[in-house]
Design a protein around this motif. Structure first.
Motif, PDB file in Angstrom:
ATOM      1  N   LEU A  61     -25.632 -35.077   3.280  1.00 56.85           N
ATOM      2  CA  LEU A  61     -24.509 -34.524   4.034  1.00 56.85           C
ATOM      3  C   LEU A  61     -23.827 -33.378   3.313  1.00 56.85           C
ATOM      4  O   LEU A  61     -23.125 -32.590   3.937  1.00 56.85           O
ATOM      5  CB  LEU A  61     -23.485 -35.619   4.346  1.00 56.85           C
ATOM      6  N   GLY A  62     -24.016 -33.287   1.993  1.00 56.31           N
ATOM      7  CA  GLY A  62     -23.359 -32.215   1.266  1.00 56.31           C
ATOM      8  C   GLY A  62     -23.791 -32.142  -0.177  1.00 56.31           C
ATOM      9  O   GLY A  62     -24.414 -33.076  -0.702  1.00 56.31           O
ATOM     10  N   ILE A  63     -23.462 -31.007  -0.796  1.00 52.49           N
ATOM     11  CA  ILE A  63     -23.745 -30.782  -2.207  1.00 52.49           C
ATOM     12  C   ILE A  63     -22.549 -30.087  -2.851  1.00 52.49           C
ATOM     13  O   ILE A  63     -21.726 -29.471  -2.171  1.00 52.49           O
ATOM     14  CB  ILE A  63     -25.010 -29.921  -2.445  1.00 52.49           C
ATOM     15  N   GLY A  64     -22.474 -30.181  -4.151  1.00 49.87           N
ATOM     16  CA  GLY A  64     -21.488 -29.474  -4.947  1.00 49.87           C
ATOM     17  C   GLY A  64     -21.955 -29.517  -6.388  1.00 49.87           C
ATOM     18  O   GLY A  64     -22.712 -30.407  -6.777  1.00 49.87           O
ATOM     19  N   ALA A  65     -21.525 -28.547  -7.194  1.00 48.18           N
ATOM     20  CA  ALA A  65     -22.019 -28.471  -8.563  1.00 48.18           C
ATOM     21  C   ALA A  65     -20.891 -28.241  -9.555  1.00 48.18           C
ATOM     22  O   ALA A  65     -19.853 -27.666  -9.228  1.00 48.18           O
ATOM     23  CB  ALA A  65     -23.050 -27.355  -8.684  1.00 48.18           C
ATOM     24  N   LEU A  66     -21.139 -28.686 -10.771  1.00 44.35           N
ATOM     25  CA  LEU A  66     -20.265 -28.447 -11.909  1.00 44.35           C
ATOM     26  C   LEU A  66     -21.050 -27.648 -12.938  1.00 44.35           C
ATOM     27  O   LEU A  66     -22.089 -28.105 -13.422  1.00 44.35           O
ATOM     28  CB  LEU A  66     -19.798 -29.770 -12.526  1.00 44.35           C
ATOM     29  N   MET A  67     -20.567 -26.444 -13.231  1.00 41.96           N
ATOM     30  CA  MET A  67     -21.161 -25.613 -14.272  1.00 41.96           C
ATOM     31  C   MET A  67     -20.238 -25.670 -15.480  1.00 41.96           C
ATOM     32  O   MET A  67     -19.055 -25.342 -15.369  1.00 41.96           O
ATOM     33  CB  MET A  67     -21.326 -24.165 -13.807  1.00 41.96           C
ATOM     34  N   LEU A  69     -18.769 -24.169 -18.490  1.00 43.93           N
ATOM     35  CA  LEU A  69     -18.617 -22.835 -19.063  1.00 43.93           C
ATOM     36  C   LEU A  69     -18.385 -22.877 -20.568  1.00 43.93           C
ATOM     37  O   LEU A  69     -18.754 -21.940 -21.283  1.00 43.93           O
ATOM     38  CB  LEU A  69     -17.465 -22.098 -18.389  1.00 43.93           C
ATOM     39  N   SER A  70     -17.732 -23.941 -21.035  1.00 43.49           N
ATOM     40  CA  SER A  70     -17.458 -24.110 -22.467  1.00 43.49           C
ATOM     41  C   SER A  70     -17.195 -25.595 -22.699  1.00 43.49           C
ATOM     42  O   SER A  70     -17.290 -26.400 -21.773  1.00 43.49           O
ATOM     43  CB  SER A  70     -16.235 -23.282 -22.880  1.00 43.49           C
ATOM     44  N   SER A  71     -16.817 -25.944 -23.910  1.00 46.36           N
ATOM     45  CA  SER A  71     -16.520 -27.348 -24.195  1.00 46.36           C
ATOM     46  C   SER A  71     -15.244 -27.813 -23.498  1.00 46.36           C
ATOM     47  O   SER A  71     -14.994 -29.012 -23.413  1.00 46.36           O
ATOM     48  CB  SER A  71     -16.399 -27.564 -25.706  1.00 46.36           C
ATOM     49  N   ALA A  72     -14.454 -26.878 -22.976  1.00 42.77           N
ATOM     50  CA  ALA A  72     -13.184 -27.230 -22.343  1.00 42.77           C
ATOM     51  C   ALA A  72     -13.084 -26.855 -20.869  1.00 42.77           C
ATOM     52  O   ALA A  72     -12.198 -27.344 -20.173  1.00 42.77           O
ATOM     53  CB  ALA A  72     -12.030 -26.562 -23.099  1.00 42.77           C
ATOM     54  N   ILE A  73     -13.969 -25.986 -20.379  1.00 44.20           N
ATOM     55  CA  ILE A  73     -13.823 -25.438 -19.021  1.00 44.20           C
ATOM     56  C   ILE A  73     -15.087 -25.661 -18.197  1.00 44.20           C
ATOM     57  O   ILE A  73     -16.203 -25.395 -18.651  1.00 44.20           O
ATOM     58  CB  ILE A  73     -13.501 -23.932 -19.077  1.00 44.20           C
ATOM     59  N   GLY A  74     -14.887 -26.114 -16.962  1.00 43.42           N
ATOM     60  CA  GLY A  74     -15.969 -26.258 -16.001  1.00 43.42           C
ATOM     61  C   GLY A  74     -15.660 -25.457 -14.752  1.00 43.42           C
ATOM     62  O   GLY A  74     -14.489 -25.277 -14.389  1.00 43.42           O
ATOM     63  N   GLU A  75     -16.711 -24.982 -14.094  1.00 39.90           N
ATOM     64  CA  GLU A  75     -16.554 -24.228 -12.854  1.00 39.90           C
ATOM     65  C   GLU A  75     -17.205 -24.985 -11.706  1.00 39.90           C
ATOM     66  O   GLU A  75     -18.345 -25.442 -11.822  1.00 39.90           O
ATOM     67  CB  GLU A  75     -17.187 -22.845 -12.974  1.00 39.90           C
ATOM     68  N   ILE A  76     -16.503 -25.089 -10.607  1.00 41.61           N
ATOM     69  CA  ILE A  76     -17.051 -25.703  -9.401  1.00 41.61           C
ATOM     70  C   ILE A  76     -17.868 -24.651  -8.664  1.00 41.61           C
ATOM     71  O   ILE A  76     -17.395 -23.538  -8.427  1.00 41.61           O
ATOM     72  CB  ILE A  76     -15.930 -26.256  -8.505  1.00 41.61           C
ATOM     73  N   LYS A  77     -19.094 -25.000  -8.303  1.00 37.91           N
ATOM     74  CA  LYS A  77     -20.013 -24.084  -7.626  1.00 37.91           C
ATOM     75  C   LYS A  77     -20.649 -24.777  -6.426  1.00 37.91           C
ATOM     76  O   LYS A  77     -20.745 -26.004  -6.374  1.00 37.91           O
ATOM     77  CB  LYS A  77     -21.140 -23.648  -8.581  1.00 37.91           C
ATOM     78  N   SER A  78     -21.092 -23.978  -5.486  1.00 37.36           N
ATOM     79  CA  SER A  78     -22.004 -24.405  -4.413  1.00 37.36           C
ATOM     80  C   SER A  78     -21.529 -25.606  -3.615  1.00 37.36           C
ATOM     81  O   SER A  78     -22.328 -26.468  -3.257  1.00 37.36           O
ATOM     82  CB  SER A  78     -23.396 -24.674  -4.985  1.00 37.36           C
ATOM     83  N   MET A  79     -20.246 -25.655  -3.291  1.00 39.63           N
ATOM     84  CA  MET A  79     -19.752 -26.728  -2.424  1.00 39.63           C
ATOM     85  C   MET A  79     -20.177 -26.427  -0.989  1.00 39.63           C
ATOM     86  O   MET A  79     -19.855 -25.366  -0.448  1.00 39.63           O
ATOM     87  CB  MET A  79     -18.233 -26.812  -2.517  1.00 39.63           C
ATOM     88  N   ARG A  80     -20.902 -27.351  -0.387  1.00 39.07           N
ATOM     89  CA  ARG A  80     -21.385 -27.154   0.985  1.00 39.07           C
ATOM     90  C   ARG A  80     -21.509 -28.501   1.670  1.00 39.07           C
ATOM     91  O   ARG A  80     -22.146 -29.414   1.164  1.00 39.07           O
ATOM     92  CB  ARG A  80     -22.751 -26.475   0.955  1.00 39.07           C
ATOM     93  N   THR A  81     -20.891 -28.610   2.845  1.00 41.15           N
ATOM     94  CA  THR A  81     -21.049 -29.780   3.700  1.00 41.15           C
ATOM     95  C   THR A  81     -21.859 -29.365   4.920  1.00 41.15           C
ATOM     96  O   THR A  81     -21.607 -28.298   5.497  1.00 41.15           O
ATOM     97  CB  THR A  81     -19.674 -30.331   4.139  1.00 41.15           C
ATOM     98  N   LYS A  82     -22.810 -30.201   5.302  1.00 37.26           N
ATOM     99  CA  LYS A  82     -23.591 -29.899   6.504  1.00 37.26           C
ATOM    100  C   LYS A  82     -22.668 -29.893   7.728  1.00 37.26           C
ATOM    101  O   LYS A  82     -21.685 -30.632   7.784  1.00 37.26           O
ATOM    102  CB  LYS A  82     -24.708 -30.932   6.683  1.00 37.26           C
ATOM    103  N   GLU A  83     -23.003 -29.069   8.669  1.00 38.76           N
ATOM    104  CA  GLU A  83     -22.191 -28.894   9.884  1.00 38.76           C
ATOM    105  C   GLU A  83     -21.868 -30.229  10.551  1.00 38.76           C
ATOM    106  O   GLU A  83     -20.731 -30.471  10.964  1.00 38.76           O
ATOM    107  CB  GLU A  83     -22.945 -27.977  10.860  1.00 38.76           C
ATOM    108  N   LEU A  84     -22.833 -31.128  10.644  1.00 42.47           N
ATOM    109  CA  LEU A  84     -22.634 -32.406  11.342  1.00 42.47           C
ATOM    110  C   LEU A  84     -21.663 -33.333  10.636  1.00 42.47           C
ATOM    111  O   LEU A  84     -21.192 -34.301  11.213  1.00 42.47           O
ATOM    112  CB  LEU A  84     -23.969 -33.117  11.557  1.00 42.47           C
ATOM    113  N   ALA A  85     -21.325 -33.031   9.372  1.00 41.34           N
ATOM    114  CA  ALA A  85     -20.451 -33.909   8.597  1.00 41.34           C
ATOM    115  C   ALA A  85     -19.098 -33.272   8.268  1.00 41.34           C
ATOM    116  O   ALA A  85     -18.330 -33.836   7.491  1.00 41.34           O
ATOM    117  CB  ALA A  85     -21.155 -34.322   7.308  1.00 41.34           C
ATOM    118  N   LEU A  86     -18.806 -32.119   8.853  1.00 36.04           N
ATOM    119  CA  LEU A  86     -17.541 -31.454   8.559  1.00 36.04           C
ATOM    120  C   LEU A  86     -16.356 -32.324   8.967  1.00 36.04           C
ATOM    121  O   LEU A  86     -16.407 -33.036   9.968  1.00 36.04           O
ATOM    122  CB  LEU A  86     -17.464 -30.105   9.283  1.00 36.04           C
TER     123      LEU A  86
END
Length: 154
Positions: A61-67, A69-86
């Motif tokens: 139904l969906g994906i999301g990622a944690l990148m 960036l450093s030992s203290a900082i993370g970036e949220i990437k590629s958050m996507r929910t399929k249309e049928l699950a919005l």
């Protein structure tokens, strides 16, 4: 949403790969030239990126990622929910899993970049509802009239 399971995605799964490709296409099409930073499959296969998936009865139904960036900082990437699950809590469940993983890694800050306009309004509402605050551009991003940047201290 009942029976929703969120875990680390298998990037070899065809449904995950298809949703990543769809996400990248839709972000490119909804963004002015040079302002879409959605990662393709190769960008998500990096060792500093963990992709999560949300499934109900095995259906993606969906994906999301944690990148990380450093030992203290993370970036949220590629958050996507399929249309049928919005609007069924999939984005919230993925954001919760990413936030939990960031805390588990002792990260102190989550950051992200997203767009503006109708296509991006649900994402902007999700982040604001979860305590993210606007900030300036970070990393290699360039601030434009289209891009917005958020952060949340953990």
């Amino acid at each position: 949403m009942t029976d929703l399971e969120v875990g680390v995605a298998n990037l070899a799964d065809a449904d995950v790969r298809d949703l990543i490709a769809l996400h990248q296409r839709q972000m490119y099409n909804a963004s002015p030239p040079g302002t879409s930073f959605a990662l393709d499959l190769s960008g998500l296969e990096r060792p500093d990126v963990t992709v999560f998936d949300a499934r109900q009865n095995g259906e993606l139904l969906g994906i999301g990622a944690l990148m990380q960036l450093s030992s203290a900082i993370g970036e949220i990437k590629s958050m996507r929910t399929k249309e049928l699950a919005l609007r069924r809590g999939v984005g919230q469940a993925l954001l919760d899993a990413i936030t939990f993983a960031a805390r588990d890694r002792s990260l102190k800050l989550l950051v992200l970049e997203t767009g503006t306009g109708p296509v991006f309004e649900p994402a902007n509402r999700l982040y604001l509802r979860n305590g993210f605050a606007r900030r300036s551009a970070f990393g290699n991003y360039v601030e434009t009239e289209f891009n917005v940047f958020y952060e949340k201290r953990l």
